[in-house]
Write a protein that holds these residues in place. Structure first.
Motif, PDB file in Angstrom:
ATOM      1  N   GLY A 109       0.825  -1.194   0.000  1.00  0.00           N
ATOM      2  CA  GLY A 109       0.000   0.000   0.000  1.00  0.00           C
ATOM      3  C   GLY A 109       0.862   1.247   0.000  1.00  0.00           C
ATOM      4  O   GLY A 109       1.860   1.325   0.726  1.00  0.00           O
ATOM      5  N   ARG A 110       0.491   2.235  -0.794  1.00  0.00           N
ATOM      6  CA  ARG A 110       1.279   3.467  -0.899  1.00  0.00           C
ATOM      7  C   ARG A 110       0.348   4.665  -0.974  1.00  0.00           C
ATOM      8  O   ARG A 110      -0.597   4.690  -1.775  1.00  0.00           O
ATOM      9  CB  ARG A 110       2.139   3.427  -2.167  1.00  0.00           C
ATOM     10  N   PHE A 111       0.577   5.653  -0.125  1.00  0.00           N
ATOM     11  CA  PHE A 111      -0.152   6.913  -0.206  1.00  0.00           C
ATOM     12  C   PHE A 111       0.490   7.776  -1.293  1.00  0.00           C
ATOM     13  O   PHE A 111       1.727   7.904  -1.350  1.00  0.00           O
ATOM     14  CB  PHE A 111      -0.113   7.651   1.120  1.00  0.00           C
ATOM     15  N   ILE A 112      -0.340   8.379  -2.128  1.00  0.00           N
ATOM     16  CA  ILE A 112       0.157   9.156  -3.260  1.00  0.00           C
ATOM     17  C   ILE A 112      -0.657  10.440  -3.391  1.00  0.00           C
ATOM     18  O   ILE A 112      -1.784  10.526  -2.894  1.00  0.00           O
ATOM     19  CB  ILE A 112       0.087   8.339  -4.572  1.00  0.00           C
ATOM     20  N   PRO A 113      -0.125  11.469  -4.064  1.00  0.00           N
ATOM     21  CA  PRO A 113      -0.879  12.718  -4.222  1.00  0.00           C
ATOM     22  C   PRO A 113      -2.165  12.485  -5.007  1.00  0.00           C
ATOM     23  O   PRO A 113      -2.222  11.611  -5.885  1.00  0.00           O
ATOM     24  CB  PRO A 113       0.090  13.618  -5.011  1.00  0.00           C
ATOM     25  N   PRO A 114      -3.213  13.275  -4.725  1.00  0.00           N
ATOM     26  CA  PRO A 114      -4.484  13.068  -5.430  1.00  0.00           C
ATOM     27  C   PRO A 114      -4.390  13.336  -6.929  1.00  0.00           C
ATOM     28  O   PRO A 114      -5.165  12.792  -7.707  1.00  0.00           O
ATOM     29  CB  PRO A 114      -5.441  14.051  -4.740  1.00  0.00           C
ATOM     30  N   ASP A 115      -3.419  14.165  -7.341  1.00  0.00           N
ATOM     31  CA  ASP A 115      -3.263  14.499  -8.759  1.00  0.00           C
ATOM     32  C   ASP A 115      -2.017  13.867  -9.357  1.00  0.00           C
ATOM     33  O   ASP A 115      -1.407  14.407 -10.281  1.00  0.00           O
ATOM     34  CB  ASP A 115      -3.200  16.018  -8.928  1.00  0.00           C
ATOM     35  N   TRP A 116      -1.637  12.682  -8.861  1.00  0.00           N
ATOM     36  CA  TRP A 116      -0.338  12.113  -9.215  1.00  0.00           C
ATOM     37  C   TRP A 116      -0.168  11.878 -10.714  1.00  0.00           C
ATOM     38  O   TRP A 116       0.949  11.976 -11.240  1.00  0.00           O
ATOM     39  CB  TRP A 116      -0.092  10.821  -8.454  1.00  0.00           C
ATOM     40  N   ARG A 117      -1.230  11.611 -11.416  1.00  0.00           N
ATOM     41  CA  ARG A 117      -1.109  11.362 -12.858  1.00  0.00           C
ATOM     42  C   ARG A 117      -0.797  12.645 -13.633  1.00  0.00           C
ATOM     43  O   ARG A 117      -0.275  12.580 -14.752  1.00  0.00           O
ATOM     44  CB  ARG A 117      -2.390  10.737 -13.397  1.00  0.00           C
ATOM     45  N   ASP A 118      -1.125  13.790 -13.069  1.00  0.00           N
ATOM     46  CA  ASP A 118      -0.944  15.068 -13.770  1.00  0.00           C
ATOM     47  C   ASP A 118       0.383  15.738 -13.462  1.00  0.00           C
ATOM     48  O   ASP A 118       0.726  16.743 -14.096  1.00  0.00           O
ATOM     49  CB  ASP A 118      -2.079  16.034 -13.400  1.00  0.00           C
ATOM     50  N   GLU A 120       4.448  15.318 -13.321  1.00  0.00           N
ATOM     51  CA  GLU A 120       5.477  14.451 -13.901  1.00  0.00           C
ATOM     52  C   GLU A 120       6.326  13.765 -12.833  1.00  0.00           C
ATOM     53  O   GLU A 120       6.616  12.567 -12.926  1.00  0.00           O
ATOM     54  CB  GLU A 120       6.375  15.264 -14.836  1.00  0.00           C
ATOM     55  N   VAL A 121       6.729  14.506 -11.804  1.00  0.00           N
ATOM     56  CA  VAL A 121       7.583  13.934 -10.758  1.00  0.00           C
ATOM     57  C   VAL A 121       6.814  12.881  -9.966  1.00  0.00           C
ATOM     58  O   VAL A 121       7.302  11.765  -9.734  1.00  0.00           O
ATOM     59  CB  VAL A 121       8.121  15.034  -9.830  1.00  0.00           C
ATOM     60  N   SER A 122       5.609  13.218  -9.534  1.00  0.00           N
ATOM     61  CA  SER A 122       4.808  12.265  -8.763  1.00  0.00           C
ATOM     62  C   SER A 122       4.517  11.013  -9.570  1.00  0.00           C
ATOM     63  O   SER A 122       4.563   9.895  -9.050  1.00  0.00           O
ATOM     64  CB  SER A 122       3.494  12.920  -8.326  1.00  0.00           C
ATOM     65  N   ARG A 123       4.219  11.193 -10.833  1.00  0.00           N
ATOM     66  CA  ARG A 123       3.910  10.038 -11.675  1.00  0.00           C
ATOM     67  C   ARG A 123       5.105   9.103 -11.788  1.00  0.00           C
ATOM     68  O   ARG A 123       4.966   7.878 -11.709  1.00  0.00           O
ATOM     69  CB  ARG A 123       3.463  10.518 -13.058  1.00  0.00           C
TER      70      ARG A 123
END
Length: 311
Positions: A109-118, A120-123
């Motif tokens: 399980g991993r917590f990720i930003p709500p806009d991770w697909r938008d 580039e770094v988060s994605r």
């Protein structure tokens, strides 16, 4: 970097948390307390080192009293050209020692930003970790919304359509959970139903989650019509970290009548009356009716979470 240049090992204890947290993640602030409480063990926190530089780390979590890990919830990679390869080597080495032989590895399980697909770094961060786990046989199971109610957010007054009472006993909890399995949109419950009867799936969910809440069970509420017929239920509670809306359901024969909003409001009202700093909740991205109900009550989608599983 050759294979012999990389050191793969567990940390020695709390004295090496400073080493382990050279890479960062939102759960870092909980690590010391988790080790002290027995929710983590030093031999479940592994690092990949090269010339004393931390290149990757991985950690598992369990419930107090468990003998084996329940969840893989920390997995981080330093920014390097071979980060995916390093991550795979670390994960394989750690899993060989941490996961009991012949058993299915715990979920990731991993917590990720709500806009991770938008972003580039988060994605890239998310997709790198997913790539490593896929190399070891894992697959994406579900993406979830993590939600938060904050003090000061208005809670509607009861409409009078429903009456709320505590559960009578554990049997009633399990009975209503079993009935709620019919037509569920929850990915974990749907997966359980492919492998076991609804009653068994309800017992498993109860044992894995509800039985471990730290708060009184008399906070939980059954929602009924004026004649006493149950239409749904909610389990406001405290887990090891936050006040939570743990389980919320409307029974199949009563869905589509707007009861979900009133049941959620009641659970939120119970926790808000205890002056909690926040109330946390989560629901699958695909569970649109539940997500919309949280939004209508003012819950904010502050994060998402991905879950990956091994067959």
């Amino acid at each position: 970097m050759t294979r012999n240049d990389l050191i793969l090992r567990p940390i020695t204890g709390r004295d090496e948390l400073a080493l382990f947290t050279r890479l960062s993640y939102v759960l870092d602030e909980e690590l010391e307390d988790d080790l002290a409480a027995g929710r983590r063990r030093p031999e479940w926190l592994w690092v990949a080192l090269h010339d004393d530089k931390l290149l990757a780390r991985v950690a598992w979590w369990c419930r107090v009293g468990d003998d084996s890990p329940f969840l893989l919830d920390v997995f981080d990679l330093a920014d390097s050209a071979d980060r995916v390869d390093v991550g795979e080597r670390l994960l394989r080495a750690a899993m060989a020692e941490v996961v009991p032989a012949g058993t299915r590895p715990p979920e990731y399980g991993r917590f990720i930003p709500p806009d991770w697909r938008d972003d580039e770094v988060s994605r890239r961060v998310v997709e790198d970790r997913m790539a490593v786990l896929e190399r070891t046989g894992a697959r994406l199971f579900v993406e979830r919304l993590r939600l938060e109610w904050r003090p000061g957010t208005p809670i509607p007054e009861p409409s009078g359509r429903l009456t709320f009472r505590p559960f009578r006993d554990t049997e009633e909890v399990l009975e209503l959970m079993t009935r709620a399995m019919d037509g569920t949109l929850d990915a974990h419950s749907r997966d359980d139903l492919t492998r076991m009867p609804a009653r068994e799936a309800a017992i498993r969910h109860y044992d894995d989650e509800l039985a471990h809440y730290r708060s009184p069970r008399d906070w939980w509420r059954v929602a009924t019509l004026p004649d006493g017929e149950p239409v749904g239920f909610v389990t406001p509670a405290r887990n090891d970290y936050n006040a939570v809306i743990g389980y919320l359901a409307v029974l199949p024969e009563h869905r589509g009548n707007g009861y979900i909003d009133e049941i959620l409001a009641e659970g939120t009202r119970i926790l808000a009356a205890r002056d909690v700093p926040r109330i946390r909740a989560a629901t699958d991205l695909g569970n649109v009716p539940m997500a919309k109900a949280f939004g209508r009550l003012g819950y904010v989608n502050f994060e998402r979470a991905i879950t990956m599983t091994w067959e």
